[in-house]
Design a protein around this motif. Structure first.
Motif, PDB file in Angstrom:
ATOM      1  N   ALA A 154      -2.307  -4.432   0.818  1.00  0.00           N
ATOM      2  CA  ALA A 154      -2.385  -5.719   0.132  1.00  0.00           C
ATOM      3  C   ALA A 154      -3.155  -5.676  -1.185  1.00  0.00           C
ATOM      4  N   SER A 155      -3.549  -4.485  -1.665  1.00  0.00           N
ATOM      5  CA  SER A 155      -4.094  -4.393  -3.020  1.00  0.00           C
ATOM      6  C   SER A 155      -2.944  -4.592  -4.007  1.00  0.00           C
ATOM      7  N   TYR A 156      -3.252  -4.778  -5.280  1.00  0.00           N
ATOM      8  CA  TYR A 156      -2.172  -5.035  -6.240  1.00  0.00           C
ATOM      9  C   TYR A 156      -1.175  -3.879  -6.307  1.00  0.00           C
ATOM     10  N   ALA A 157      -1.673  -2.647  -6.384  1.00  0.00           N
ATOM     11  CA  ALA A 157      -0.758  -1.509  -6.441  1.00  0.00           C
ATOM     12  C   ALA A 157       0.073  -1.409  -5.176  1.00  0.00           C
ATOM     13  N   CYS A 158      -0.569  -1.651  -4.033  1.00  0.00           N
ATOM     14  CA  CYS A 158       0.171  -1.549  -2.769  1.00  0.00           C
ATOM     15  C   CYS A 158       1.140  -2.701  -2.572  1.00  0.00           C
ATOM     16  N   MET A 159       0.825  -3.854  -3.132  1.00  0.00           N
ATOM     17  CA  MET A 159       1.802  -4.942  -3.083  1.00  0.00           C
ATOM     18  C   MET A 159       3.046  -4.568  -3.884  1.00  0.00           C
ATOM     19  N   ALA A 160       2.848  -3.870  -4.994  1.00  0.00           N
ATOM     20  CA  ALA A 160       3.986  -3.424  -5.787  1.00  0.00           C
ATOM     21  C   ALA A 160       4.784  -2.379  -5.038  1.00  0.00           C
ATOM     22  N   LEU A 161       4.083  -1.474  -4.363  1.00  0.00           N
ATOM     23  CA  LEU A 161       4.775  -0.450  -3.593  1.00  0.00           C
ATOM     24  C   LEU A 161       5.508  -1.046  -2.395  1.00  0.00           C
ATOM     25  N   SER A 162       4.951  -2.093  -1.832  1.00  0.00           N
ATOM     26  CA  SER A 162       5.573  -2.714  -0.661  1.00  0.00           C
ATOM     27  C   SER A 162       6.788  -3.544  -1.064  1.00  0.00           C
ATOM     28  N   GLY A 163       7.799  -3.518  -0.225  1.00  0.00           N
ATOM     29  CA  GLY A 163       8.941  -4.405  -0.420  1.00  0.00           C
ATOM     30  C   GLY A 163       8.755  -5.629   0.446  1.00  0.00           C
ATOM     31  N   ASP A 164       7.748  -6.423   0.128  1.00  0.00           N
ATOM     32  CA  ASP A 164       7.325  -7.530   0.976  1.00  0.00           C
ATOM     33  C   ASP A 164       7.590  -8.856   0.265  1.00  0.00           C
ATOM     34  N   ALA A 165       8.480  -9.643   0.836  1.00  0.00           N
ATOM     35  CA  ALA A 165       8.861 -10.909   0.210  1.00  0.00           C
ATOM     36  C   ALA A 165       7.686 -11.869   0.089  1.00  0.00           C
ATOM     37  N   ARG A 166       6.690 -11.723   0.946  1.00  0.00           N
ATOM     38  CA  ARG A 166       5.562 -12.654   0.940  1.00  0.00           C
ATOM     39  C   ARG A 166       4.696 -12.524  -0.305  1.00  0.00           C
ATOM     40  N   THR A 167       4.639 -11.323  -0.881  1.00  0.00           N
ATOM     41  CA  THR A 167       3.716 -11.091  -2.003  1.00  0.00           C
ATOM     42  C   THR A 167       4.432 -10.699  -3.290  1.00  0.00           C
ATOM     43  N   ARG A 168       5.737 -10.697  -3.277  1.00  0.00           N
ATOM     44  CA  ARG A 168       6.497 -10.194  -4.419  1.00  0.00           C
ATOM     45  C   ARG A 168       6.186 -10.946  -5.714  1.00  0.00           C
ATOM     46  N   ALA A 169       5.959 -12.242  -5.621  1.00  0.00           N
ATOM     47  CA  ALA A 169       5.725 -13.041  -6.831  1.00  0.00           C
ATOM     48  C   ALA A 169       4.370 -12.770  -7.472  1.00  0.00           C
ATOM     49  N   GLN A 170       3.485 -12.078  -6.764  1.00  0.00           N
ATOM     50  CA  GLN A 170       2.124 -11.875  -7.281  1.00  0.00           C
ATOM     51  C   GLN A 170       1.969 -10.628  -8.143  1.00  0.00           C
ATOM     52  N   VAL A 171       2.993  -9.787  -8.205  1.00  0.00           N
ATOM     53  CA  VAL A 171       2.789  -8.491  -8.840  1.00  0.00           C
ATOM     54  C   VAL A 171       4.044  -8.042  -9.581  1.00  0.00           C
ATOM     55  N   ASP A 172       3.851  -7.282 -10.632  1.00  0.00           N
ATOM     56  CA  ASP A 172       4.945  -6.726 -11.421  1.00  0.00           C
ATOM     57  C   ASP A 172       5.181  -5.288 -10.967  1.00  0.00           C
ATOM     58  N   ASP A 173       6.270  -5.056 -10.244  1.00  0.00           N
ATOM     59  CA  ASP A 173       6.557  -3.718  -9.722  1.00  0.00           C
ATOM     60  C   ASP A 173       6.637  -2.683 -10.846  1.00  0.00           C
ATOM     61  N   ASP A 174       7.271  -3.055 -11.937  1.00  0.00           N
ATOM     62  CA  ASP A 174       7.451  -2.110 -13.045  1.00  0.00           C
ATOM     63  C   ASP A 174       6.107  -1.649 -13.606  1.00  0.00           C
ATOM     64  N   ALA A 175       5.152  -2.558 -13.656  1.00  0.00           N
ATOM     65  CA  ALA A 175       3.843  -2.217 -14.218  1.00  0.00           C
ATOM     66  C   ALA A 175       3.136  -1.146 -13.391  1.00  0.00           C
ATOM     67  N   PHE A 176       3.467  -1.085 -12.100  1.00  0.00           N
ATOM     68  CA  PHE A 176       2.841  -0.092 -11.220  1.00  0.00           C
ATOM     69  C   PHE A 176       3.775   1.079 -10.927  1.00  0.00           C
ATOM     70  N   GLY A 177       4.900   1.127 -11.606  1.00  0.00           N
ATOM     71  CA  GLY A 177       5.815   2.239 -11.439  1.00  0.00           C
ATOM     72  C   GLY A 177       6.481   2.300 -10.084  1.00  0.00           C
ATOM     73  N   ALA A 178       6.724   1.149  -9.479  1.00  0.00           N
ATOM     74  CA  ALA A 178       7.333   1.086  -8.156  1.00  0.00           C
ATOM     75  C   ALA A 178       8.810   0.735  -8.265  1.00  0.00           C
ATOM     76  N   LEU A 179       9.619   1.441  -7.509  1.00  0.00           N
ATOM     77  CA  LEU A 179      11.063   1.232  -7.500  1.00  0.00           C
ATOM     78  C   LEU A 179      11.520   1.140  -6.050  1.00  0.00           C
ATOM     79  N   HIS A 180      12.250   0.085  -5.700  1.00  0.00           N
ATOM     80  CA  HIS A 180      12.632  -0.137  -4.309  1.00  0.00           C
ATOM     81  C   HIS A 180      14.111   0.142  -4.058  1.00  0.00           C
ATOM     82  N   VAL A 181      14.380   0.680  -2.870  1.00  0.00           N
ATOM     83  CA  VAL A 181      15.755   0.849  -2.396  1.00  0.00           C
ATOM     84  C   VAL A 181      15.895   0.077  -1.088  1.00  0.00           C
ATOM     85  N   ALA A 182      17.133  -0.182  -0.693  1.00  0.00           N
ATOM     86  CA  ALA A 182      17.377  -0.909   0.547  1.00  0.00           C
ATOM     87  C   ALA A 182      16.944  -0.067   1.750  1.00  0.00           C
ATOM     88  N   PRO A 183      16.456  -0.702   2.818  1.00  0.00           N
ATOM     89  CA  PRO A 183      15.989   0.041   3.996  1.00  0.00           C
ATOM     90  C   PRO A 183      17.154   0.503   4.868  1.00  0.00           C
TER      91      PRO A 183
END
Length: 438
Positions: free
Chosen positions: A137-166
């Motif tokens: 639940a840290s900012y970097a880990c929120m970006a790494l996580s594919g979690d709908a609950r926290t997605r609006a709080q963080v910019d994935d691109d800023a943390f270099g996170a890229l998501h694929v479907a599970p």
């Protein structure tokens, strides 16, 4: 007794809705409440109390260490820290590797990414993770996580996170409900994501098995990931924060695949001390560690590798061994899984049952088995399920849920009769609260 609701901010809840009882003690798989009740813990709290509560050997190790040395920073050596690192490397088969101790799972995951980037010479390299995953639940880990609950709080691109479907075969994430085909296509999606960004991807971070997302990957998924990442020179990070230490029937879940599943790095927490004291770790293979041996590591927090925590971790590892708990989890988990499959035949509300490699299983509830329509949109919890939890607590059992899922992860020390009674209670409550689906 003071009311926490008047003074404490509690995590992952609406503060005005927090009404939890106070725990004053525990033993084995049970928690003791301030009002005298004993509650059977069917979730190991946050899937972390693998050894149960107040394990005497771990408590004694903490006491002995406190009398000898409470704290020294990692700028100094500490015997329990060295012994625990050696034990972890031995259990993982990471000969010549290194262990970096952290405070919990989130900073373990952040540091694993740091190490992968530094070792590959890509300080801003991309990290591929999955949608509907959780890494902290840290900012970097929120970006790494594919979690709908926290997605609006963080910019994935800023943390270099890229998501694929599970690899969610039940929901046909890749156009097929066939487990093997789903696994193959999910691996191909990761490989494609790497290939489309030539040289830009540093690592792939995934949970090898269990997760609170409730998705248990097909058997061919993890070995396929290992093959795909190795062929492309990309680090594979196994997030074993929840799945480690017997939860999935092995010391670490990737070991079910043998050498074909060995990652470059893995992250640990939760069961590392059986949750008696906070502690996390990054275990690095020799290949990764050797690249960092002569470079400055600009990372670490004051309490990383705390002697009290490391003493607890060392005692926890011995407790798993002395109690044969890894093997016990595998055997009891299979028994629990068979019971849930039988339960599924009686309750149409149970759309799918997953897991069973150890004492971890997921029940997914649906309104219709044919359409697989969930009882509520993810990650909302249907009101009937909330009522079921209250009824279970009234009968002395605590179950864990998330969305439409019931997550079963009891302590590895749970008594067999207590486990059977809890499953029988769940059977009765499903019939009571979902009669239309019985």
């Amino acid at each position: 007794m003071a009311n926490e609701g008047d003074s404490v901010l509690h995590s992952w809840c609406v503060q005005a809705d927090w009404r939890a009882p106070t725990v004053v003690g525990g033993r084995g798989a049970h928690l003791q409440l301030a009002d005298g009740r004993l509650i059977l813990d069917m979730s190991s709290l946050a899937e972390c109390s693998n050894l149960g509560h107040q394990h005497p050997a771990v408590v004694e190790a903490i006491r002995r260490q406190a009398e000898q040395l409470c704290f020294v920073t990692s700028a100094w050596g500490a015997e329990p820290r060295a012994l625990l690192a050696e034990a972890l490397l031995e259990k993982a088969g990471f000969e010549g590797g290194r262990v970096f101790f952290t405070l919990a799972g989130a900073d373990a995951n952040e540091n694993a990414v740091k190490f992968a980037r530094q070792a590959t010479g890509k300080p801003r390299g991309l990290v591929i993770t999955r949608d509907r995953s959780y890494h902290g639940a840290s900012y970097a880990c929120m970006a790494l996580s594919g979690d709908a609950r926290t997605r609006a709080q963080v910019d994935d691109d800023a943390f270099g996170a890229l998501h694929v479907a599970p690899p969610y075969a039940y929901r046909q994430a890749y156009g097929s409900g066939d487990e093997t085909l789903c696994g193959e296509r999910a691996v191909a999606a990761v490989a494609d994501a790497i290939d489309q960004r030539t040289g830009a991807v540093t690592a792939v971070m995934m949970e090898p098995n269990a997760g609170t997302n409730g998705i248990v990957a097909p058997d061919n998924y993890w070995p396929g990931l290992r093959e795909a990442t190795r062929a492309r020179g990309v680090c594979l990070i196994a997030d074993e924060v929840m799945s480690g230490f017997g939860r999935c029937g092995e010391w670490f879940a990737w070991q079910r695949h043998g050498e074909a599943g060995k990652p470059d790095l893995m992250t640990l927490a939760k069961g590392l001390t059986g949750a008696h004291i906070p502690l996390g770790a990054v275990v690095l293979s020799n290949s990764i560690a050797s690249r960092l041996q002569h470079e400055m590591l600009y990372t670490g927090l004051t309490y990383c590798g705390h002697p009290l925590a490391c003493a607890a971790g060392l005692a926890a590892l011995r407790a798993y061994e002395d109690g044969g708990l890894i093997e016990r989890s595998r055997a009891l988990g299979a028994t629990m899984f068979r019971a849930l499959q039988i339960m599924q035949q009686r309750h149409a509300v149970i759309g799918d049952v997953r897991g069973g490699h150890g004492l971890f299983a997921v029940i997914e509830l649906v309104t219709d088995r044919q359409t697989r329509e969930p009882l509520a949109p993810w990650p909302q919890m249907p009101p009937q399920l909330s009522a079921l939890l209250d009824a279970a607590m009234a009968e002395g059992v605590s179950f864990a849920t998330r969305g439409n899922l019931i997550l079963l992860a009891p302590p590895l020390v749970i008594d067999e009769d207590a486990l059977a009674d809890a499953l029988a209670l769940l059977d009765r409550l499903l019939a009571r609260f979902f009669p239309a689906h019985a």
